[in-house]
Write an enzyme that holds these catalytic residues in place. Structure first.
Site, PDB file in Angstrom:
ATOM      1  N   ASP A  52      36.077  49.026  85.499  1.00 46.99           N
ATOM      2  CA  ASP A  52      37.477  49.342  85.798  1.00 46.99           C
ATOM      3  C   ASP A  52      38.004  50.376  84.806  1.00 46.99           C
ATOM      4  OD1 ASP A  52      37.616  47.674  83.621  1.00 46.99           O
ATOM      5  OD2 ASP A  52      39.085  46.292  84.498  1.00 46.99           O
ATOM      6  N   SER A  53      37.132  50.791  83.857  1.00 50.10           N
ATOM      7  CA  SER A  53      37.458  51.939  83.000  1.00 50.10           C
ATOM      8  C   SER A  53      37.593  53.204  83.853  1.00 50.10           C
ATOM      9  CB  SER A  53      36.391  52.138  81.923  1.00 50.10           C
ATOM     10  OG  SER A  53      35.092  52.123  82.481  1.00 50.10           O
ATOM     11  N   GLU A 123      36.619  39.383  83.515  1.00 50.24           N
ATOM     12  CA  GLU A 123      36.975  39.207  82.104  1.00 50.24           C
ATOM     13  C   GLU A 123      37.579  37.828  81.882  1.00 50.24           C
ATOM     14  OE1 GLU A 123      39.572  42.360  80.830  1.00 50.24           O
ATOM     15  OE2 GLU A 123      38.134  43.930  81.357  1.00 50.24           O
ATOM     16  N   GLU A 190      32.438  42.615  74.048  1.00 51.08           N
ATOM     17  CA  GLU A 190      33.034  43.895  73.669  1.00 51.08           C
ATOM     18  C   GLU A 190      33.759  43.772  72.326  1.00 51.08           C
ATOM     19  OE1 GLU A 190      35.214  45.862  76.776  1.00 51.08           O
ATOM     20  OE2 GLU A 190      35.997  47.403  75.416  1.00 51.08           O
TER      21      GLU A 190
HETATM   22  O1  KIV Z   1      35.141  48.904  82.441  1.00 53.72           O
HETATM   23  C1  KIV Z   1      34.242  49.115  81.610  1.00 53.72           C
HETATM   24  O2  KIV Z   1      33.825  50.258  81.379  1.00 53.72           O
HETATM   25  C2  KIV Z   1      33.707  47.968  80.891  1.00 53.72           C
HETATM   26  C3  KIV Z   1      32.736  48.250  79.771  1.00 53.72           C
HETATM   27  C4  KIV Z   1      33.423  48.836  78.622  1.00 53.72           C
HETATM   28  C5  KIV Z   1      31.967  47.045  79.411  1.00 53.72           C
HETATM   29  O3  KIV Z   1      34.029  46.874  81.182  1.00 53.72           O
END
Ligand code: KIV
Length: 272
Positions: A52-53, A123, A190
């Site tokens: 979701d980044s 999460e 993380e």
């Molecule tokens: O959304 C993401 O990129 C992540 C990673 C940083 C583990 O959850």
């Protein structure tokens, strides 16, 4: 050296478990689109995370909160079309699973059906136990995510290292055990102290993948755009840059603009 896909079987959750058992480290990177996913898959990355980044990297939002389930499915479907060997794990976005377990299951089923992804990532620990169990019951593999959980950024207040205090470290150890016990196939940790991450990886049988969690875990994940130096301003301590693509792109753009303006491009061989 690039890896020929035909030399390898497709990566499954079972392959990842075997890798941990054999002491082979797992390489995971984020992917949000077909072209990048194609390069990462052919290059030999075992797990493609449709993170979701994408909310930050692709859409320019400040946090991961705004990205929607429809948008995650669009990104995931593009990545799946490129992935011939890698396992594709799709982040469940904020708001798609926290309400209740029925909503969580509905969202996970949409991701699996509409994107073709192979697993989902959520999460949290004990507070989302019921949702994870419901998703697992439907036969959908789940990857956990503890430590810094960016969907809770407004609760934490900052993106600093988590679980430095004893109470938070203890809760993380309990959550990690719980996620394994209910059936998660792997866990992302993380931005937590390396010592704690090592302890979790030693305590669990399932693979533990770290980001900013030191070298004592079973694999590493980074955001592709960060490790390739596309997001040039982002320089956290845990990040190692393997290329400086922002400079490469900027130089190429300068050359293109100069050639257009001088009339050098296109030349006689570049026209019909
Ligand atoms: O959304 C993401 O990129 C992540 C990673 C940083 C583990 O959850």
């Amino acid at each position: 050296m690039s890896v020929h896909k035909s030399e390898f079987k497709r990566i499954t959750t079972h392959v990842l478990l075997e890798m941990k058992q054999q002491g082979n480290k797992i390489a995971m990177l984020t992917a949000y689109d077909y072209s990048m996913a194609h390069l990462l898959d052919a290059g030999g990355v075992e797990v493609l995370l449709v993170g979701d980044s994408a909310s930050n990297v692709m859409a320019g939002h400040e946090t991961t909160l705004p990205i929607t389930l429809d948008q995650m499915i669009y990104h995931a479907a593009s990545v799946v079309r490129a992935a011939k060997r890698s396992l594709v794990v799709v982040d469940m976005p904020f708001g798609s699973y926290q309400g209740n377990s029925s909503e969580a299951l509905r969202s996970a089923i949409r991701i699996m059906k509409e994107s073709g992804g192979h697993a989902v990532k959520l999460e949290g620990g004990a507070e989302i136990k019921e949702s994870i169990q419901r998703i697992l019951t439907a036969g959908i593999p789940v990857m956990g995510h503890l430590g810094l959980t960016p969907q809770s950024i407004y609760k934490f207040g900052t993106y600093t290292v988590r679980a430095k205090e004893e109470a938070e470290a203890q809760k993380l150890l309990e959550d990690a055990q719980l996620l394994q016990d209910i059936g998660c196939f792997a866990l992302v940790l993380e931005k937590i102290p390396a010592k704690l991450a090592t302890q979790v990886a030693q305590q669990l049988q399932i693979p533990v993948i770290g980001i900013g969690a030191g070298n004592g875990v079973d694999g590493q994940v980074l955001v592709s755009h960060d490790m390739l130096g596309i997001t040039a301003e982002f320089k956290p301590r845990f990040l190692r840059r393997y290329a400086e693509l922002s400079q490469v792109i900027t130089d190429a753009l300068g050359n293109y603009i100069a050639d257009v303006k001088s009339g050098d491009f296109p030349n006689a061989k570049e026209q019909y």
